[in-house]
Design an enzyme around this catalytic site. Structure first.
Site, PDB file in Angstrom:
ATOM      1  N   SER A 245       1.009  -1.363   0.027  1.00 51.56           N
ATOM      2  CA  SER A 245      -0.432   0.022  -0.363  1.00 51.56           C
ATOM      3  C   SER A 245       1.322   1.342  -0.174  1.00 51.56           C
ATOM      4  O   SER A 245       1.936   1.352   0.594  1.00 51.56           O
ATOM      5  CB  SER A 245      -0.757   0.222   1.595  1.00 51.56           C
ATOM      6  OG  SER A 245      -0.197  -0.012   2.148  1.00 51.56           O
ATOM      7  N   LYS A 246      -0.350   2.163   0.301  1.00 56.57           N
ATOM      8  CA  LYS A 246       1.438   3.873  -0.335  1.00 56.57           C
ATOM      9  C   LYS A 246       1.742   4.165   1.253  1.00 56.57           C
ATOM     10  O   LYS A 246       3.462   4.153   1.401  1.00 56.57           O
ATOM     11  CB  LYS A 246       0.696   4.409  -0.420  1.00 56.57           C
ATOM     12  CG  LYS A 246      -0.548   4.949  -1.587  1.00 56.57           C
ATOM     13  CD  LYS A 246      -1.246   6.209  -1.365  1.00 56.57           C
ATOM     14  CE  LYS A 246      -2.324   6.728  -3.067  1.00 56.57           C
ATOM     15  NZ  LYS A 246      -2.583   8.270  -3.309  1.00 56.57           N
ATOM     16  N   ARG A 247       1.379   3.413   2.128  1.00 50.53           N
ATOM     17  CA  ARG A 247       2.168   3.165   3.610  1.00 50.53           C
ATOM     18  C   ARG A 247       3.891   2.905   3.602  1.00 50.53           C
ATOM     19  O   ARG A 247       4.372   2.450   3.735  1.00 50.53           O
ATOM     20  CB  ARG A 247       1.906   2.965   4.452  1.00 50.53           C
ATOM     21  CG  ARG A 247       1.231   1.587   4.601  1.00 50.53           C
ATOM     22  CD  ARG A 247       0.999   1.635   6.058  1.00 50.53           C
ATOM     23  NE  ARG A 247      -0.338  -0.247   6.139  1.00 50.53           N
ATOM     24  CZ  ARG A 247       0.613  -1.143   6.905  1.00 50.53           C
ATOM     25  NH1 ARG A 247       1.935  -0.814   7.388  1.00 50.53           N
ATOM     26  NH2 ARG A 247       0.807  -2.766   7.029  1.00 50.53           N
ATOM     27  N   HIS A 248       3.701   1.757   2.497  1.00 53.05           N
ATOM     28  CA  HIS A 248       4.982   0.634   2.115  1.00 53.05           C
ATOM     29  C   HIS A 248       5.774   1.810   0.957  1.00 53.05           C
ATOM     30  O   HIS A 248       7.321   1.138   0.837  1.00 53.05           O
ATOM     31  CB  HIS A 248       4.641  -0.655   1.330  1.00 53.05           C
ATOM     32  CG  HIS A 248       4.237  -1.632   2.124  1.00 53.05           C
ATOM     33  ND1 HIS A 248       2.373  -1.362   2.324  1.00 53.05           N
ATOM     34  CD2 HIS A 248       4.772  -1.660   3.533  1.00 53.05           C
ATOM     35  CE1 HIS A 248       2.350  -2.318   3.555  1.00 53.05           C
ATOM     36  NE2 HIS A 248       3.050  -2.488   4.114  1.00 53.05           N
ATOM     37  N   GLY A 249       5.622   2.606   0.578  1.00 52.53           N
ATOM     38  CA  GLY A 249       5.641   2.742  -0.919  1.00 52.53           C
ATOM     39  C   GLY A 249       5.224   2.732  -1.948  1.00 52.53           C
ATOM     40  O   GLY A 249       5.922   2.926  -3.334  1.00 52.53           O
TER      41      GLY A 249
END
Length: 471
Positions: A245-249
């Site tokens: 997801s976006k929190r992972h990059g």
């Protein structure tokens, strides 16, 4: 490749409903590498049949992302929506050949059918009610869809180059819609027709498409077309093993460009997300083209790690030609300076880049570190560094100017010898002189080696900056 083998053709077929994300970029890379490895073609198709969600901006973002990654494609870009008439033509051909049929079930009937199946605890799928029914019984007020007459017994087999042999019982697959009531083709049909017409031999894509391969295979069989080789690659997860997801990059490729990543580093990192060559991490693109094989793709999801990507980028910055790096950071420097730098500043930068790049992990870091080379005299002094230009510090600078000016050779070893001679002759510590000198030359308290800086700045610029500070 023998004479009887078709030329390898791979394709990347993104939907222009958003940016080119990290998973899509890896899929494009694997397709590009396999085509280049086998001397084949890498084609690009924009699957823009979802007119409500497809946008020109998203299409452009995909094209820009591929160009930044330096993944060139062969031939013209194919736009799926523009080929709708061809897709419909194939559906009608299947109808004429008895491999498809018209279904007159109304939306209300289909909703009632699905609800009954749910209540009975059965799988929700079309029950074939118009499969063998006489079209003469068709209601006059219903525009029919065209459905595939799928096999009802036996199995559909996919010999996947990554997943191995995968099968599904045909009784689990229903008669999917090929052509909607308004005459528009469905995604499943469009993909197969486009891949056939583009002579695609290898379909390399995410394993979230594996279930689609069964249905698409049935269309190939019905049309008597050769089924391409499928290779469904595992998806990318975050470092914690959860769905990316976006929190992972999980950002758009353009965001990594803005972070200061190099295309070569990005390609190398994406390559290692699921494909490997022993324990080697750093693999140049030219080597990857020689080595890449679909059989080396793992079956387990890979994990995206931003720290590893950044470290990989640092390696590529260190080994990239200084002139190329300078070209890449010049737009960043212009943003920070409010305009382009002078030719003299560029010359200083070119000499200083070799030292700066040893410490930078991104182009952003490199540009920020290089700014002092671009500034024109008198250079601004950072507030936190001004205290180092105290009376003793400026006195040392004034005393050093004639010693440096008298040097015959202006090199890093020569300036170092002059500085050390001054320090030893006055019984000082290196920090007593080096810190004010550093501030005078760079305007900041931290920088690369002083001798490296003076060599890059040159005699006149160095003495000029010291004279400005001595005032």
């Amino acid at each position: 490749m023998s004479a009887d083998q078709p030329k390898t053709v791979t394709r990347f077929a993104p939907s222009p409903t958003g940016f080119l994300h990290i998973g899509g970029a890896r899929t494009a890379l694997f397709n590009w590498l396999y085509a280049r490895r086998t001397g084949g073609d890498f084609r690009l198709r924009i699957e823009d049949t979802d007119r409500a969600r497809s946008t020109p901006e998203a299409t452009q973002a995909i094209l820009d992302g591929l160009k930044w990654l330096e993944l060139d494609w062969d031939g013209e870009t194919v736009h799926q929506f523009a080929r709708a008439a061809r897709h419909a033509e194939v559906a009608r051909a299947m109808l004429a050949q008895g491999h498809a049929y018209r279904c007159y079930a109304s939306p209300a009937e289909l909703a009632e059918m699905r609800e009954a199946q749910k209540k009975a605890g059965r799988s929700v799928r079309y029950d074939g009610r118009w499969r063998d029914r006489d079209p003469a019984e068709a209601p006059k007020d219903i525009s029919p869809v065209i459905r595939l007459k799928a096999p009802t017994a036996g199995e559909t087999v996919v010999e996947d180059l990554v997943q191995g042999k995968v099968t599904v019982a045909n009784e689990q697959l229903d008669d999917m819609v090929l052509l909607r009531a308004d005459g528009t083709p469905t995604y499943m049909l469009s993909v197969v027709v486009d891949d056939h017409d583009m002579e695609v031999t290898h379909i390399i894509r995410g394993d979230d498409h594996l279930t689609n391969a069964f249905r698409q295979s049935q269309i190939y069989i019905a049309m008597g077309w050769t089924i391409p080789h499928f290779a469904h690659i595992p998806l990318i997860h975050g470092a914690d093993g959860a769905k990316l997801s976006k929190r992972h990059g999980a950002l758009g490729v353009d965001e990594y460009r803005k972070m200061g990543m190099l295309p070569a580093a990005m390609r190398n990192y994406l390559l290692r997300l699921g494909w490997g060559h022993g324990d080697v991490d750093v693999i140049s693109t030219s080597d990857a083209v020689k080595l890449f094989d679909i059989g080396d793709i793992g079956r387990s999801p890979s994990r995206f790690d931003m720290a590893k990507l950044t470290n990989m980028n640092g390696h590529y910055i260190r080994v990239t030609d200084d002139a190329e790096l300078l070209t890449r950071i010049e737009p960043l420097l212009a943003e920070r300076l409010g305009g382009p730098h002078s030719p003299a500043a560029r010359e200083r930068l070119l000499k200083g880049t070799a030292g700066l790049k040893q410490r930078a992990k991104t182009l952003i870091e490199l540009a920020d570190a290089a700014l002092f080379y671009c500034r024109e005299r008198p250079i601004a002094i950072q507030d936190k560094a001004k205290a180092l230009l105290d009376p003793p510090g400026t006195a040392h600078i004034r005393a050093l100017i004639p010693a440096l000016a008298a040097l015959g050779d202006w090199t890093a070893p020569a300036t170092e010898a002059a500085l050390r001679a001054y320090i030893e002759g006055h019984g000082l510590k290196m920090g007593d002189v080096a810190q004010p000198l550093r501030v005078a030359l760079t305007g900041q308290a931290q920088s690369p080696s002083l001798y490296e800086i003076m060599a890059a700045l040159g005699r006149d610029e160095t003495l000029g900056r010291l004279a400005d500070a001595a005032k």
